[in-house]
Enzyme design. Structure first.
Site, PDB file in Angstrom:
ATOM      1  N   ASP A 232       0.883  -1.161   0.000  1.00  0.00           N
ATOM      2  CA  ASP A 232       0.000   0.000   0.000  1.00  0.00           C
ATOM      3  C   ASP A 232       0.926   1.216   0.000  1.00  0.00           C
ATOM      4  O   ASP A 232       2.113   1.122   0.327  1.00  0.00           O
ATOM      5  CB  ASP A 232      -0.946   0.001   1.202  1.00  0.00           C
ATOM      6  CG  ASP A 232      -2.145   0.934   0.952  1.00  0.00           C
ATOM      7  OD1 ASP A 232      -2.068   1.764   0.021  1.00  0.00           O
ATOM      8  OD2 ASP A 232      -3.151   0.837   1.679  1.00  0.00           O
ATOM      9  N   TRP A 233       0.347   2.344  -0.371  1.00  0.00           N
ATOM     10  CA  TRP A 233       1.179   3.529  -0.622  1.00  0.00           C
ATOM     11  C   TRP A 233       1.837   4.022   0.671  1.00  0.00           C
ATOM     12  O   TRP A 233       1.214   4.647   1.512  1.00  0.00           O
ATOM     13  CB  TRP A 233       0.326   4.609  -1.283  1.00  0.00           C
ATOM     14  CG  TRP A 233       0.341   4.546  -2.794  1.00  0.00           C
ATOM     15  CD1 TRP A 233       0.561   5.606  -3.629  1.00  0.00           C
ATOM     16  CD2 TRP A 233       0.161   3.404  -3.656  1.00  0.00           C
ATOM     17  NE1 TRP A 233       0.545   5.192  -4.949  1.00  0.00           N
ATOM     18  CE2 TRP A 233       0.305   3.848  -4.995  1.00  0.00           C
ATOM     19  CE3 TRP A 233      -0.065   2.049  -3.440  1.00  0.00           C
ATOM     20  CZ2 TRP A 233       0.209   2.998  -6.089  1.00  0.00           C
ATOM     21  CZ3 TRP A 233      -0.173   1.197  -4.536  1.00  0.00           C
ATOM     22  CH2 TRP A 233      -0.035   1.675  -5.832  1.00  0.00           C
TER      23      TRP A 233
END
Ligand code: BGC
Length: 760
Positions: A232-233
């Site tokens: 995930d970012w």
């Protein structure tokens, strides 16, 4: 591209290039290696529309993105219980992705809705893993059939937004296996997504991005995932740890940490073959994207808008329809009240936010059909006496008042959770005010998850539109006026009060620890087991027609390991309109030694039926559908016993049921019997049972002769009176038997233990 060719490219990369390839070039692009002609590909949010940013970028939906079609969010499409619909949405998103030249779409989200408070529930499907997994898989199949990769998110145990980047989800093995993992497992095994996104949180103390147990051992080795694990970012905190765990691609780009990987390989702390594997997985994703390109694909905004409308209609749930107040007749004087009638809330906030081209509202759409009076009742700023009075006036003058309410952007957005389950005060105030003067009140909800409804008795009609996408206006009007027949069913329970939710006491956790103490009792698994009354049960939803069920048949009355049970049931549309019914199959456990939810959804199907039409629906159930996760053997296990196959109109309302006996699935557990083992456990073993049968008479005599019972009840007892007491012995240890069987020598007991332990 063939694996061999990919390996060949990896072998030509320098160590620095390898490290570089494992993080993005920017927010949305993978890194190109020009020297070797390796291109970069586009990744874009998802899940219910494209959020392609070409200017300023961000992962929270703040900066501009290109105009795209906003489909209903997953909270809505889950309610369709319609695999085909999800496939179609996936296909449409795939075509849009091709036209925009993106290669991977970041979705779907298949996390389980643990609490109604999760700020991102609108992006997830359900509290039930079967429903989430089946719909997620259909979406992925549709999307990937168009040459665009899916990235299933957020793996694993990411069920709240509060401290999502630091908290540790403390979940026991069985709960992970039965509740939080199976939706991912199903999507991975069934639809083979190109990517899986690891979540921000820790799982039992370890960041998901650094968990080799889940990112490699479970995902790849057990489930056969052969795509790319994408962080995930900003979910990677340790680049070396991530590569070692099997998190292949860190997003967005963090070139400043590439050196850590290079150093670790040089120092012998990170085996280079692990880095090579990560590179191979990234390259495979890149080349799948490149090979999947279909230049010239165009997407038709109008066509997709129409699909979005259809999806919203198929997903809305009619929750109440007293006195058949719906569908509305255009001959009546109708008032629409509430600003959401003209400015609908059609999607949630955060990274999934789509810049929709053409959002329709119910007020404009209804005015094309009937004469509608309108009062906004509230605005983004709240309400006041004047607005409420106007609403009351408009409601009084009409025959029916339709009140539009829901959850505002500040309430349901990525990054934070709700703190309560109520509607905004101003929305509730409008319902109360209108309810006082107009008994024909219909409430239309735009929410991403359940709300409490103290006002429900005052509403005759209730239609949950969820976040219905850009065409929600047309869809709502078509449903209200009966141009379309509601056929959605709740993909989650609506509890009466937040306090009733099983995670209520533990939800946000303490500091960075979030304990999932309710265990496997998530959603209806809890409410049904606890016999807790709810506002609307999982699977519930009404229609403008009626359905009846008959002819429930099982093709066998006994199920052994490895066998498949076929179940069939007839459904008839007994009303006067065509409609679609969601047939739900639950497996209920009649009696179990293992703590288990009383029932679990194990099959569902949606069938379209003309008025008077009957169709037979078939389900196939396997051993796993009768199983729980055994933490000693670390596998799913079907215990012997009697189970009930229930056909339900919801998790609560069973319409037909039939029994089936299951035969114990042999388990490979080393169980050591000793003189303290329980008699009840020993009797389950053939040797133990034979022993008890052989010595039953002697045992009765032993009990009588011991004088123990006589001492307690004050009179002597006969053998017939002792027999029923034998049951009470089951909870005693084997040594108690020894006490009542004094004539048996040590050799008899040794022999019994040897037989029990399989040594003879
Ligand atoms: C979200 C992801 C999203 C990513 C990129 C993160 O904050 O959790 O779901 O795909 O940003 O926007």
């Amino acid at each position: 591209m063939e694996k061999e060719n990919i390996r060949d490219i990896v072998s030509k990369l320098t160590l620095e290039e390898k490290a570089g390839l494992c993080s993005g070039a920017s927010d949305w692009l993978t890194k190109a290696v020009e020297r070797l002609g390796i291109p970069s590909i586009w990744l874009t949010d998802g899940p219910h529309g494209l959020r392609k940013q070409e200017g300023l970028t961000d992962n929270l939906g703040i900066n501009e993105s290109k105009t795209a079609v906003s489909f209903p969010a997953e909270c809505a499409t889950a309610a369709s219980f319609d695999r085909e619909l999800l496939r179609k949405i996936g296909e449409a998103l795939g075509d849009e992705g091709q036209a925009e030249n993106i290669q991977v779409l970041l979705g779907p989200g298949v996390n389980i809705k643990r609490s109604p408070l999760c700020g991102r529930n609108f992006e997830y499907f359900s509290e039930d893993p079967l429903l989430a997994g089946e719909l997620g898989a259909a979406y992925v199949e549709g999307l990937q059939s168009r040459g665009i990769g899916a990235c299933v998110k957020h793996f694993l145990a990411n069920n709240q937004e509060t401290r999502r980047m630091t908290s540790s989800s403390e979940v026991d093995e069985r709960t992970l296996r039965e509740i939080y993992m199976p939706a991912f497992e199903r999507v991975v095994k069934k639809a083979k997504p190109w990517g899986v996104m690891c979540s921000y949180n820790k799982i039992n103390g370890k960041f998901a991005s650094e968990s080799r147990e889940y990112m490699t051992d479970v995902l790849r080795k057990e489930w056969g995932f052969d795509g790319c694990v994408i962080s995930d970012w900003g979910a990677t905190h340790n680049r070396v740890g991530a590569i070692a765990a099997g998190t292949d691609l860190t997003m967005p780009g963090v070139p400043e940490t590439d050196g850590e990987i290079v150093e670790a390989v040089r120092a012998g702390k990170l085996p280079e073959f692990l880095l090579d594997e990560a590179c191979a997985n990234v390259l495979q994703l890149v080349y799948k994207g490149i090979e999947g390109r279909r230049p010239g694909v165009e997407f038709n905004m109008e066509k997709d808008h129409d699909l979005s409308r259809y999806a919203a209609e198929q997903s809305a749930v009619l929750l109440k329809n007293e006195d058949a107040i719906l569908p509305l007749s255009d001959a009546r004087k109708i008032a629409f009240i509430g600003q959401f009638a003209e400015k609908p809330r059609y999607q949630g906030g955060g990274s999934s936010n789509v810049k929709a081209a053409y959002v329709t509202n119910a007020l404009d759409e209804a005015r094309k059909l009937a004469n509608i009076s309108y009062s906004k009742g509230y605005t983004e700023e709240g309400t006041d006496e004047e607005m409420l009075e106007q609403a009351v006036q408009v409601a009084k003058e009409a025959d029916v008042a339709v009140v539009f309410v829901g959850l505002t952007p500040g309430m349901e957005t990525e990054g934070y959770d709700r703190q309560h389950m109520s509607l905004p005060e101003e929305h509730a105030a409008v319902i109360e005010a209108v309810g006082r003067v107009q008994s024909n009140m219909v409430v239309v909800l735009h929410t991403g998850s359940p709300v409490e409804m103290p006002w429900l008795p005052k509403a005759k009609g209730l239609l949950e539109m969820y976040f219905g996408g850009e065409a929600v206006g047309e869809a709502t009007v078509n449903l209200l006026f009966g141009r379309s027949n509601p056929c959605g069913r709740l993909p989650e329970t609506f509890p009466t009060r937040l306090e009733d939710n099983p995670s209520y006491l533990f939800y946000f956790g303490t500091g960075n620890k979030v304990e999932y103490r309710e265990g496997v009792y998530a959603g209806y698994r809890y409410y049904e087991s606890k016999r807790q009354e709810v506002l609307f049960p999982f699977g519930y939803g009404l229609s403008y027609t009626d359905y009846s069920y008959s002819n429930l048949k099982l093709d066998r009355d006994r199920l052994c390991s490895g066998e498949v049970l076929t179940v069939s049931v007839d459904v008839t549309n007994t009303g006067s309109r065509p409609g679609k019914e969601v047939v739900q199959l639950y497996v209920a456990v009649n009696k179990s030694d293992v703590l288990r939810p009383v029932k679990e959804l194990r099959g569902f199907d949606k069938v379209e039926l003309a008025s008077g039409e009957t169709r037979t629906v078939f389900f196939q159930l396997e051993q796993r559908d009768f199983s729980y996760w055994n933490t000693e053997a670390h596998c799913f296990h079907m215990p012997a016993g009697s189970y009930e196959i229930q056909i339900g109109k919801s998790a609560h309302e069973v319409v037909l049921s039939a029994e089936i006996e299951a035969e114990e699935q042999p388990l490979d557990i080393e169980q050591e019997f000793t003189m303290v083992s329980l008699i009840g456990d020993i009797m389950k073993h053939p040797a133990g049972k034979a022993f008890m049968d052989t010595y039953q008479d002697e045992l009765c005599e032993g009990i009588i002769n011991s004088g123990m019972v006589e001492n307690i009840i004050g009179k002597s007892i006969s053998k017939d009176e002792v027999l029923p007491m034998m049951k009470g012995l089951q909870g005693q240890g084997l040594m108690v038997l020894k006490m009542f069987l004094p004539s048996l020598g040590t050799d008899v007991w040794d022999k019994l233990l040897q037989e029990l332990n399989g040594k003879e």
